[in-house]
Design a protein around this motif. Structure first.
Motif, PDB file in Angstrom:
ATOM      1  N   TYR A  56       0.815  -1.217   0.000  1.00 56.86           N
ATOM      2  CA  TYR A  56       0.000   0.000   0.000  1.00 56.86           C
ATOM      3  C   TYR A  56       0.851   1.271   0.000  1.00 56.86           C
ATOM      4  O   TYR A  56       0.391   2.320  -0.440  1.00 56.86           O
ATOM      5  CB  TYR A  56      -0.973  -0.030   1.177  1.00 56.86           C
ATOM      6  CG  TYR A  56      -1.975  -1.141   1.030  1.00 56.86           C
ATOM      7  CD1 TYR A  56      -2.983  -1.072   0.076  1.00 56.86           C
ATOM      8  CD2 TYR A  56      -1.888  -2.297   1.810  1.00 56.86           C
ATOM      9  CE1 TYR A  56      -3.887  -2.110  -0.096  1.00 56.86           C
ATOM     10  CE2 TYR A  56      -2.781  -3.335   1.646  1.00 56.86           C
ATOM     11  CZ  TYR A  56      -3.776  -3.238   0.696  1.00 56.86           C
ATOM     12  OH  TYR A  56      -4.667  -4.268   0.516  1.00 56.86           O
ATOM     13  N   LEU A  59       1.311   1.597  -3.579  1.00 59.52           N
ATOM     14  CA  LEU A  59       0.039   1.976  -4.184  1.00 59.52           C
ATOM     15  C   LEU A  59      -0.276   3.453  -3.932  1.00 59.52           C
ATOM     16  O   LEU A  59      -0.800   4.142  -4.813  1.00 59.52           O
ATOM     17  CB  LEU A  59      -1.082   1.089  -3.636  1.00 59.52           C
ATOM     18  CG  LEU A  59      -2.486   1.298  -4.209  1.00 59.52           C
ATOM     19  CD1 LEU A  59      -2.476   1.178  -5.728  1.00 59.52           C
ATOM     20  CD2 LEU A  59      -3.456   0.307  -3.597  1.00 59.52           C
ATOM     21  N   SER A  63      -0.821   6.348  -6.837  1.00 63.50           N
ATOM     22  CA  SER A  63      -1.931   7.305  -6.911  1.00 63.50           C
ATOM     23  C   SER A  63      -1.409   8.737  -6.983  1.00 63.50           C
ATOM     24  O   SER A  63      -1.968   9.572  -7.712  1.00 63.50           O
ATOM     25  CB  SER A  63      -2.846   7.134  -5.693  1.00 63.50           C
ATOM     26  OG  SER A  63      -3.519   5.906  -5.747  1.00 63.50           O
ATOM     27  N   ARG A 118       5.339  -8.165  -4.967  1.00 65.75           N
ATOM     28  CA  ARG A 118       4.427  -9.306  -5.042  1.00 65.75           C
ATOM     29  C   ARG A 118       5.201 -10.623  -5.153  1.00 65.75           C
ATOM     30  O   ARG A 118       4.783 -11.648  -4.614  1.00 65.75           O
ATOM     31  CB  ARG A 118       3.477  -9.156  -6.237  1.00 65.75           C
ATOM     32  CG  ARG A 118       2.479  -8.024  -6.142  1.00 65.75           C
ATOM     33  CD  ARG A 118       1.528  -8.176  -4.958  1.00 65.75           C
ATOM     34  NE  ARG A 118       2.103  -7.674  -3.715  1.00 65.75           N
ATOM     35  CZ  ARG A 118       1.769  -8.092  -2.508  1.00 65.75           C
ATOM     36  NH1 ARG A 118       0.895  -9.054  -2.364  1.00 65.75           N
ATOM     37  NH2 ARG A 118       2.324  -7.580  -1.433  1.00 65.75           N
ATOM     38  N   THR A 236      -4.140 -11.094  -5.279  1.00 60.68           N
ATOM     39  CA  THR A 236      -3.226 -10.021  -4.871  1.00 60.68           C
ATOM     40  C   THR A 236      -2.412  -9.489  -6.048  1.00 60.68           C
ATOM     41  O   THR A 236      -1.862  -8.400  -5.972  1.00 60.68           O
ATOM     42  CB  THR A 236      -2.251 -10.520  -3.777  1.00 60.68           C
ATOM     43  OG1 THR A 236      -1.421 -11.552  -4.322  1.00 60.68           O
ATOM     44  CG2 THR A 236      -2.989 -11.027  -2.567  1.00 60.68           C
ATOM     45  N   SER A 239      -4.778  -7.186  -9.772  1.00 61.61           N
ATOM     46  CA  SER A 239      -4.942  -5.734  -9.882  1.00 61.61           C
ATOM     47  C   SER A 239      -3.702  -5.100 -10.497  1.00 61.61           C
ATOM     48  O   SER A 239      -3.783  -4.279 -11.417  1.00 61.61           O
ATOM     49  CB  SER A 239      -5.210  -5.120  -8.508  1.00 61.61           C
ATOM     50  OG  SER A 239      -6.367  -5.655  -7.933  1.00 61.61           O
ATOM     51  N   HIS A 240      -2.539  -5.485  -9.970  1.00 58.58           N
ATOM     52  CA  HIS A 240      -1.278  -4.932 -10.484  1.00 58.58           C
ATOM     53  C   HIS A 240      -1.075  -5.310 -11.940  1.00 58.58           C
ATOM     54  O   HIS A 240      -0.658  -4.479 -12.754  1.00 58.58           O
ATOM     55  CB  HIS A 240      -0.117  -5.444  -9.635  1.00 58.58           C
ATOM     56  CG  HIS A 240       1.234  -5.015 -10.146  1.00 58.58           C
ATOM     57  ND1 HIS A 240       2.044  -5.844 -10.887  1.00 58.58           N
ATOM     58  CD2 HIS A 240       1.903  -3.836 -10.045  1.00 58.58           C
ATOM     59  CE1 HIS A 240       3.153  -5.204 -11.207  1.00 58.58           C
ATOM     60  NE2 HIS A 240       3.101  -3.990 -10.715  1.00 58.58           N
ATOM     61  N   ASN A 280      -6.786   3.068 -12.513  1.00 55.47           N
ATOM     62  CA  ASN A 280      -5.961   2.482 -11.451  1.00 55.47           C
ATOM     63  C   ASN A 280      -6.665   2.400 -10.100  1.00 55.47           C
ATOM     64  O   ASN A 280      -6.710   1.323  -9.483  1.00 55.47           O
ATOM     65  CB  ASN A 280      -4.634   3.235 -11.324  1.00 55.47           C
ATOM     66  CG  ASN A 280      -3.687   2.923 -12.462  1.00 55.47           C
ATOM     67  OD1 ASN A 280      -3.994   2.082 -13.316  1.00 55.47           O
ATOM     68  ND2 ASN A 280      -2.542   3.575 -12.500  1.00 55.47           N
ATOM     69  N   TYR A 284      -7.840  -1.214  -8.264  1.00 51.26           N
ATOM     70  CA  TYR A 284      -7.353  -1.621  -6.948  1.00 51.26           C
ATOM     71  C   TYR A 284      -8.458  -1.641  -5.893  1.00 51.26           C
ATOM     72  O   TYR A 284      -8.456  -2.498  -5.013  1.00 51.26           O
ATOM     73  CB  TYR A 284      -6.213  -0.710  -6.492  1.00 51.26           C
ATOM     74  CG  TYR A 284      -4.868  -1.153  -7.025  1.00 51.26           C
ATOM     75  CD1 TYR A 284      -4.195  -2.227  -6.456  1.00 51.26           C
ATOM     76  CD2 TYR A 284      -4.279  -0.519  -8.104  1.00 51.26           C
ATOM     77  CE1 TYR A 284      -2.973  -2.656  -6.948  1.00 51.26           C
ATOM     78  CE2 TYR A 284      -3.056  -0.937  -8.602  1.00 51.26           C
ATOM     79  CZ  TYR A 284      -2.409  -2.002  -8.015  1.00 51.26           C
ATOM     80  OH  TYR A 284      -1.199  -2.430  -8.508  1.00 51.26           O
ATOM     81  N   SER A 285      -9.398  -0.704  -5.985  1.00 50.70           N
ATOM     82  CA  SER A 285     -10.446  -0.659  -4.956  1.00 50.70           C
ATOM     83  C   SER A 285     -11.481  -1.765  -5.158  1.00 50.70           C
ATOM     84  O   SER A 285     -11.968  -2.354  -4.185  1.00 50.70           O
ATOM     85  CB  SER A 285     -11.132   0.711  -4.960  1.00 50.70           C
ATOM     86  OG  SER A 285     -11.739   0.966  -6.212  1.00 50.70           O
ATOM     87  N   ARG A 287     -11.015  -4.710  -6.629  1.00 54.20           N
ATOM     88  CA  ARG A 287     -10.462  -6.066  -6.540  1.00 54.20           C
ATOM     89  C   ARG A 287      -9.653  -6.285  -5.267  1.00 54.20           C
ATOM     90  O   ARG A 287      -8.968  -7.292  -5.143  1.00 54.20           O
ATOM     91  CB  ARG A 287      -9.581  -6.357  -7.760  1.00 54.20           C
ATOM     92  CG  ARG A 287     -10.342  -6.387  -9.077  1.00 54.20           C
ATOM     93  CD  ARG A 287      -9.493  -6.983 -10.167  1.00 54.20           C
ATOM     94  NE  ARG A 287      -9.068  -8.343  -9.849  1.00 54.20           N
ATOM     95  CZ  ARG A 287      -9.783  -9.435 -10.061  1.00 54.20           C
ATOM     96  NH1 ARG A 287     -11.000  -9.350 -10.580  1.00 54.20           N
ATOM     97  NH2 ARG A 287      -9.318 -10.626  -9.748  1.00 54.20           N
ATOM     98  N   ASN A 288      -9.727  -5.353  -4.305  1.00 54.59           N
ATOM     99  CA  ASN A 288      -8.917  -5.460  -3.101  1.00 54.59           C
ATOM    100  C   ASN A 288      -9.814  -5.410  -1.874  1.00 54.59           C
ATOM    101  O   ASN A 288     -10.472  -4.392  -1.613  1.00 54.59           O
ATOM    102  CB  ASN A 288      -7.887  -4.323  -3.076  1.00 54.59           C
ATOM    103  CG  ASN A 288      -6.836  -4.544  -2.017  1.00 54.59           C
ATOM    104  OD1 ASN A 288      -7.130  -4.563  -0.845  1.00 54.59           O
ATOM    105  ND2 ASN A 288      -5.591  -4.686  -2.450  1.00 54.59           N
TER     106      ASN A 288
END
Length: 305
Positions: A56, A59, A63, A118, A236, A239-240, A280, A284-285, A287-288
């Motif tokens: 994060y 991440l 952003s 990751r 995990t 998303s990336h 982006n 991430y939001s 799928r997380n």
């Protein structure tokens, strides 16, 4: 020569004047979503202690980068939909190219760092907290910005040593080095060499890091016996991987398009200047699980207040 040029004209999209309002509203909607999504993502990461992890941290910086490089492009493009002159000052053009190049290169290296993160999390989970220390994460992020700054200084300085005596009209909606080289009457061989060199040391190494990391990740995940474990491990990374695919797909498409098709270049540029920063936070939001729970917590507090 270039020192006599005081401003440029951003031609933008070659559409009928009545469509400018529609394009303005589209840009405004996308930019509003970029602001809301990326500011929201940074707020969630900063305020929720459970998200104080390397993933994060990266991440949040992603952003931040998305927010700033889209802000370098979108406001000026929207102003030009209403402006008759569509001009940008020489200093403004230099600044736009410099900042955009800095942030887009930094994002490429940051995505490679996230792939490495990751890889360690899935392939060496017991050593994750030791290997991905706060110091290493800070160094990786600082290195991303440093590489972006170095490449941006080199590209911008070489681009603006050209002589722009052929025309002031840049056939694009922002100052990019390819449209600028079209209107130069200088020999652009050195600029092409520098741009090829920068692509080689930026795109190639970052793609190699990402591909190798995911090869090890896939190999490790396939060895997991439980279906639930595989699903959790892949979730995990998905998303990336989605973010990487959108960004690199657009960039590679952009630079493989022959220079004689400027309209296609503009469409490809839209993908990584506005569409990617908008998608982006959504990727991430949605799928997380941790981000969704943190968002529910913040919204729940606001409803109670």
């Amino acid at each position: 020569n270039h020192s006599e040029v005081t401003d440029f004209i951003l031609v933008g999209f070659r559409v009928r004047p009545e469509l400018h309002i529609l394009l303005f509203l589209l840009f405004l909607l996308v930019y509003a979503m970029i602001l809301l999504g990326n500011v929201g993502m940074m707020t969630i990461i900063v305020t929720d202690p459970r998200l104080n992890t390397p993933m994060y941290f990266f991440l949040g910086n992603l952003s931040f980068i998305d927010l700033f490089y889209s802000s370098v492009i979108a406001p000026k493009a929207m102003i030009n939909f209403w402006s008759e002159s569509k001009s940008i000052s020489f200093a403004g053009c230099v600044t736009q190219l410099f900042l955009f190049a800095l942030f887009i290169v930094a994002e490429g290296f940051l995505l490679a760092a996230m792939a490495y993160d990751r890889f360690i999390a899935i392939c060496n989970p017991l050593l994750y907290s030791v290997q991905m220390s706060a110091r290493l994460c800070t160094q990786l992020v600082a290195g991303s910005y440093l590489c972006g700054c170095f490449s941006s200084v080199l590209l911008t300085s070489v681009t603006f040593t050209l002589s722009f005596c052929a025309s002031r009209a840049i056939d694009h909606f922002y100052c990019d080095y390819r449209p600028l080289q079209r209107i130069s009457c200088s020999d652009i061989y050195f600029l092409k060499v520098i741009s090829f060199f920068l692509c080689s040391i930026i795109i190639l190494p970052t793609i190699i890091v990402i591909i190798v990391s995911y090869m090890y990740i896939v190999s490790t995940v396939l060895k997991i016996r439980s279906t639930e474990g595989r699903k959790k491990a892949f979730s995990t990374c998905s998303s990336h991987l989605g973010v990487v695919s959108v960004l690199y797909g657009a960039v590679i498409f952009m630079y493989f398009i022959p220079d004689r098709f400027p309209e296609l270049s503009k469409v490809a540029s839209l993908c990584y200047t506005l569409v990617t920063p908008m998608l982006n936070p959504l990727i991430y939001s949605l799928r997380n699980k941790d981000v969704k729970e943190a968002l529910r917590k913040i919204l729940g507090k606001k409803i109670l207040l």
